[in-house]
Scaffold this motif. Structure first.
Motif, PDB file in Angstrom:
ATOM      1  N   GLU A 152      68.814  23.770  -5.712  1.00  0.00           N
ATOM      2  CA  GLU A 152      69.058  23.242  -4.363  1.00  0.00           C
ATOM      3  C   GLU A 152      69.562  24.342  -3.434  1.00  0.00           C
TER       4      GLU A 152
ATOM      5  N   SER B 113      66.286  26.352  -2.633  1.00  0.00           N
ATOM      6  CA  SER B 113      65.153  25.580  -2.112  1.00  0.00           C
ATOM      7  C   SER B 113      65.652  24.228  -1.602  1.00  0.00           C
ATOM      8  N   PRO B 114      66.499  24.239  -0.580  1.00  0.00           N
ATOM      9  CA  PRO B 114      67.120  22.981  -0.150  1.00  0.00           C
ATOM     10  C   PRO B 114      66.135  21.943   0.384  1.00  0.00           C
ATOM     11  N   GLU B 115      65.025  22.371   0.906  1.00  0.00           N
ATOM     12  CA  GLU B 115      64.057  21.442   1.507  1.00  0.00           C
ATOM     13  C   GLU B 115      62.942  21.040   0.547  1.00  0.00           C
ATOM     14  N   GLN B 116      62.994  21.515  -0.672  1.00  0.00           N
ATOM     15  CA  GLN B 116      61.897  21.312  -1.620  1.00  0.00           C
ATOM     16  C   GLN B 116      62.321  20.477  -2.828  1.00  0.00           C
ATOM     17  N   GLU B 117      62.937  19.338  -2.599  1.00  0.00           N
ATOM     18  CA  GLU B 117      63.500  18.570  -3.709  1.00  0.00           C
ATOM     19  C   GLU B 117      62.473  18.243  -4.785  1.00  0.00           C
ATOM     20  N   GLN B 118      61.341  17.691  -4.396  1.00  0.00           N
ATOM     21  CA  GLN B 118      60.335  17.298  -5.387  1.00  0.00           C
ATOM     22  C   GLN B 118      59.836  18.504  -6.180  1.00  0.00           C
TER      23      GLN B 118
ATOM     24  N   ARG C 276      61.309  21.457  -6.653  1.00  0.00           N
ATOM     25  CA  ARG C 276      62.328  22.071  -7.518  1.00  0.00           C
ATOM     26  C   ARG C 276      62.598  21.218  -8.750  1.00  0.00           C
TER      27      ARG C 276
END
Length: 167
Positions: A118, A121-126, A128
């Protein structure tokens, strides 16, 4: 047990030191290396709840050093501005001393890995979470529990804070 800093007027407060750890994205881990040589290696990390987490391969120099002696240090440089006309640098850095342990419990390991992912890659939840699932069995997670935290900054930065009433 830990040395006091000689230049006390340049010491960062605990809050400022933690802010450096929270802001930073890379640091240098120092472990007890082979043949009693220190081994220092740069790595990405995340700071959370007075602990530093990082991932690595399950084998290698870093893991061997941690297995040999869990006491480590970790340095983060927040600022390093060379000022040639003053023959100095305006620096701010933090060193954490603590004990490292390899996370064996799957829930602990996953929670730490999710915090680390997180952070970068805070905006890439799926994406990551998929990456974590794909590589979970291969990756090693290490927790550094901080015993002592110290930070220092250049006297010029101290004076600048004093001038602007930040101290």
């Amino acid at each position: 047990m830990f040395r006091e800093m000689r230049r006390k007027n340049q010491v960062l407060s605990p809050e400022e030191s933690i802010a450096v750890l929270k802001k930073g994205t890379s640091g240098v881990l120092a472990v007890h290396g082979d043949d009693d040589y220190p081994y220092a290696v740069p790595l990405s990390y995340v700071y959370h709840d007075s602990k530093i987490y990082f991932h690595c391969a399950k084998t290698g120099h870093k893991i061997d050093g941690i297995s040999r002696n869990s006491k480590v240090s970790f340095c983060v440089i927040d600022q390093d501005q060379i000022v040639p006309e003053e023959y100095t640098t305006y620096f701010r850095s933090v060193i954490a001393f603590g004990k490292a342990r390899i996370l064996e419990d799957e829930a602990e390991k996953r929670a730490a890995l999710e915090k680390l992912a997180e952070r970068y890659s805070p905006e890439q939840e799926q994406g990551r979470l998929q990456e974590i699932d794909k590589l979970f069995k291969q990756v090693c997670l290490v927790e550094l529990a901080i015993d002592h935290l110290t930070g220092k900054e250049a006297i010029e930065l101290v004076r600048k804070k004093e001038l602007h009433g930040c101290v």
